[in-house]
Design a protein around this motif. Structure first.
Motif, PDB file in Angstrom:
ATOM      1  N   UNK A 140       0.806  -1.210   0.000  1.00 21.39           N
ATOM      2  CA  UNK A 140       0.000   0.000   0.000  1.00 21.39           C
ATOM      3  C   UNK A 140       0.845   1.268   0.000  1.00 21.39           C
ATOM      4  N   UNK A 141       1.919   1.280   0.785  1.00 22.64           N
ATOM      5  CA  UNK A 141       2.791   2.460   0.833  1.00 22.64           C
ATOM      6  C   UNK A 141       3.416   2.746  -0.521  1.00 22.64           C
ATOM      7  N   UNK A 142       3.914   1.704  -1.161  1.00 20.21           N
ATOM      8  CA  UNK A 142       4.556   1.894  -2.463  1.00 20.21           C
ATOM      9  C   UNK A 142       3.531   2.271  -3.531  1.00 20.21           C
ATOM     10  N   UNK A 143       2.346   1.668  -3.483  1.00 22.00           N
ATOM     11  CA  UNK A 143       1.325   1.963  -4.490  1.00 22.00           C
ATOM     12  C   UNK A 143       0.842   3.406  -4.398  1.00 22.00           C
ATOM     13  N   UNK A 144       0.809   3.962  -3.187  1.00 23.60           N
ATOM     14  CA  UNK A 144       0.226   5.286  -2.991  1.00 23.60           C
ATOM     15  C   UNK A 144       1.265   6.403  -2.980  1.00 23.60           C
ATOM     16  N   UNK A 145       2.489   6.097  -2.502  1.00 19.17           N
ATOM     17  CA  UNK A 145       3.456   7.187  -2.272  1.00 19.17           C
ATOM     18  C   UNK A 145       4.763   7.078  -3.052  1.00 19.17           C
ATOM     19  N   UNK A 146       5.002   5.976  -3.748  1.00 20.52           N
ATOM     20  CA  UNK A 146       6.301   5.788  -4.395  1.00 20.52           C
ATOM     21  C   UNK A 146       6.349   6.490  -5.749  1.00 20.52           C
ATOM     22  N   UNK A 147       7.097   7.594  -5.810  1.00 20.93           N
ATOM     23  CA  UNK A 147       7.222   8.340  -7.071  1.00 20.93           C
ATOM     24  C   UNK A 147       8.013   7.554  -8.111  1.00 20.93           C
ATOM     25  N   UNK A 148       8.833   6.618  -7.675  1.00 19.42           N
ATOM     26  CA  UNK A 148       9.593   5.795  -8.626  1.00 19.42           C
ATOM     27  C   UNK A 148       8.790   4.647  -9.198  1.00 19.42           C
ATOM     28  N   UNK A 149       7.569   4.437  -8.710  1.00 18.63           N
ATOM     29  CA  UNK A 149       6.664   3.383  -9.193  1.00 18.63           C
ATOM     30  C   UNK A 149       7.386   2.032  -9.281  1.00 18.63           C
ATOM     31  N   UNK A 150       7.965   1.641  -8.163  1.00 20.65           N
ATOM     32  CA  UNK A 150       8.747   0.402  -8.116  1.00 20.65           C
ATOM     33  C   UNK A 150       7.890  -0.845  -8.283  1.00 20.65           C
ATOM     34  N   UNK A 151       6.566  -0.724  -8.122  1.00 20.59           N
ATOM     35  CA  UNK A 151       5.688  -1.885  -8.293  1.00 20.59           C
ATOM     36  C   UNK A 151       5.303  -2.139  -9.743  1.00 20.59           C
ATOM     37  N   UNK A 152       5.549  -1.194 -10.610  1.00 23.10           N
ATOM     38  CA  UNK A 152       5.116  -1.325 -12.009  1.00 23.10           C
ATOM     39  C   UNK A 152       5.757  -2.543 -12.671  1.00 23.10           C
ATOM     40  N   UNK A 153       4.916  -3.399 -13.256  1.00 24.05           N
ATOM     41  CA  UNK A 153       5.402  -4.568 -13.972  1.00 24.05           C
ATOM     42  C   UNK A 153       5.851  -5.713 -13.093  1.00 24.05           C
ATOM     43  N   UNK A 154       5.767  -5.587 -11.779  1.00 18.23           N
ATOM     44  CA  UNK A 154       6.203  -6.644 -10.879  1.00 18.23           C
ATOM     45  C   UNK A 154       5.030  -7.535 -10.474  1.00 18.23           C
ATOM     46  N   UNK A 155       5.285  -8.833 -10.405  1.00 15.24           N
ATOM     47  CA  UNK A 155       4.300  -9.781  -9.890  1.00 15.24           C
ATOM     48  C   UNK A 155       4.500  -9.910  -8.380  1.00 15.24           C
ATOM     49  N   UNK A 156       3.439  -9.650  -7.644  1.00 16.64           N
ATOM     50  CA  UNK A 156       3.547  -9.667  -6.180  1.00 16.64           C
ATOM     51  C   UNK A 156       2.578 -10.687  -5.596  1.00 16.64           C
ATOM     52  N   UNK A 157       2.852 -11.072  -4.366  1.00 15.74           N
ATOM     53  CA  UNK A 157       2.007 -12.040  -3.653  1.00 15.74           C
ATOM     54  C   UNK A 157       1.649 -11.445  -2.294  1.00 15.74           C
ATOM     55  N   UNK A 158       0.351 -11.369  -2.032  1.00 19.54           N
ATOM     56  CA  UNK A 158      -0.162 -10.782  -0.799  1.00 19.54           C
ATOM     57  C   UNK A 158      -1.003 -11.809  -0.050  1.00 19.54           C
ATOM     58  N   UNK A 159      -0.953 -11.754   1.261  1.00 21.67           N
ATOM     59  CA  UNK A 159      -1.716 -12.681   2.096  1.00 21.67           C
ATOM     60  C   UNK A 159      -2.533 -11.911   3.117  1.00 21.67           C
ATOM     61  N   UNK A 160      -3.804 -12.297   3.277  1.00 23.97           N
ATOM     62  CA  UNK A 160      -4.671 -11.661   4.253  1.00 23.97           C
ATOM     63  C   UNK A 160      -6.035 -12.330   4.264  1.00 23.97           C
ATOM     64  N   UNK A 161      -6.976 -11.715   4.971  1.00 20.98           N
ATOM     65  CA  UNK A 161      -8.336 -12.254   5.006  1.00 20.98           C
ATOM     66  C   UNK A 161      -9.251 -11.382   4.153  1.00 20.98           C
ATOM     67  N   UNK A 162     -10.386 -11.926   3.797  1.00 16.14           N
ATOM     68  CA  UNK A 162     -11.281 -11.290   2.833  1.00 16.14           C
ATOM     69  C   UNK A 162     -12.279 -10.377   3.539  1.00 16.14           C
ATOM     70  N   UNK A 163     -12.415  -9.161   3.026  1.00 17.39           N
ATOM     71  CA  UNK A 163     -13.498  -8.261   3.419  1.00 17.39           C
ATOM     72  C   UNK A 163     -14.201  -7.786   2.157  1.00 17.39           C
ATOM     73  N   UNK A 164     -15.453  -7.325   2.306  1.00 17.54           N
ATOM     74  CA  UNK A 164     -16.230  -6.915   1.137  1.00 17.54           C
ATOM     75  C   UNK A 164     -16.992  -5.635   1.426  1.00 17.54           C
ATOM     76  N   UNK A 165     -17.223  -4.872   0.359  1.00 12.35           N
ATOM     77  CA  UNK A 165     -18.114  -3.719   0.420  1.00 12.35           C
ATOM     78  C   UNK A 165     -19.519  -4.143   0.020  1.00 12.35           C
TER      79      UNK A 165
END
Length: 268
Positions: free
Chosen positions: A165-190
């Motif tokens: 979340x920090x990199x997606x919202x605040x990283x001016x270098x966009x270090x997440x662009x083109x990277x495959x990432x893996x996230x773990x957590x529980x499901x919530x819904x709107x």
């Protein structure tokens, strides 16, 4: 039995603490791993205090009870003598009745204090879940937009939800662009069907938990509170550092159900 009440309460509380901290990892539902030694020591101290309270309380009652029997016998003889002489002391009888009922016994309702200890011992509360996450408004640390350190080269890249979340919202270098990432957590819904992979962040214990979540697109939503590992790529949205960039989005390539980890929280 009343005199052992405090000892029983101490014993149950100490046993409950030892159960979740020494004999299992359930304590991770409530506090950080670094607090385990303090919980174990506290549990042992409570058990020792319970044993001491039981041992100290027991011998004090026996001579007292014996003295009470002698006193009662003497008073009975005195009353017989009074009856022989036609005397009757009503106030003396009242005093004796008060003594015979044991003075001021502790109320039986005090045993209800054992219920919380029994509940923790037999039915440890679960970790915080989607309800706690939904109560947390979108409160985020005031960070400035800037460059972040380079990410490792591994693929897919394991990230915490907070780091993603920090990199997606605040990283001016966009270090997440083109990277495959893996996230773990529980499901919530709107209410509109949008779903998120969510994690609670704690600094010390569950009482100070805050929420980190990532919107998932391109995959069907598992049941609420189910634990999942999602693999995918960052989907940029909004202007960096603004509410339009939150919550961050991940285009899912795969969603895998998992069991809840021993430590369900991320360290803040």
């Amino acid at each position: 039995m009343r005199r052992y009440g405090p000892a029983v309460l101490l014993l149950l509380t100490g046993a409950a603490i030892l159960r979740i901290s020494l004999f299992s990892e359930l304590y991770l539902r409530y506090v950080q791993a670094g607090l385990r030694p303090y919980l174990v020591v506290s549990g042992f101290l409570l058990v020792l205090l319970a044993v001491a309270a039981a041992l100290v309380g027991r011998p004090e009652q026996e001579p007292h009870a014996e003295q009470g029997r002698h006193t009662e016998h003497g008073e009975q003889a005195g009353r017989d003598q009074q009856r022989e002489h036609g005397e009757h002391d009503e106030s003396g009888d009242d005093c004796h009745a008060h003594d015979q009922h044991g003075g001021h016994p502790s109320p039986r309702v005090a045993w209800l204090l054992t219920l919380p200890a029994l509940a923790l011992l037999l039915f440890p509360p679960p970790a915080l879940g989607s309800y706690s996450a939904e109560r947390e408004a979108a409160q985020r640390a005031a960070q400035g937009v800037g460059a972040f350190p380079a990410l490792p080269s591994q693929n897919p890249l394991e990230l915490t939800l907070a780091e993603f979340g920090s990199r997606a919202i605040y990283d001016s270098g966009r270090s997440l662009a083109g990277r495959t990432v893996r996230l773990t957590g529980f499901v919530t819904r709107d209410g509109d069907g949008t779903w998120y992979v969510t994690r609670l962040l704690v600094a010390c214990c569950a009482a100070d938990a805050t929420t980190s979540k990532v919107e998932i697109r391109g995959a069907d939503a598992p049941p609420v509170d189910a634990w999942v590992t999602v693999t995918g790529t960052w989907h940029p949205k909004g202007e960096l550092g603004t509410d339009g960039a939150w919550p961050p989005v991940l285009d899912a390539a795969s969603v895998r159900r998992i069991t809840q980890p021993a430590n369900p929280y991320e360290k803040r």
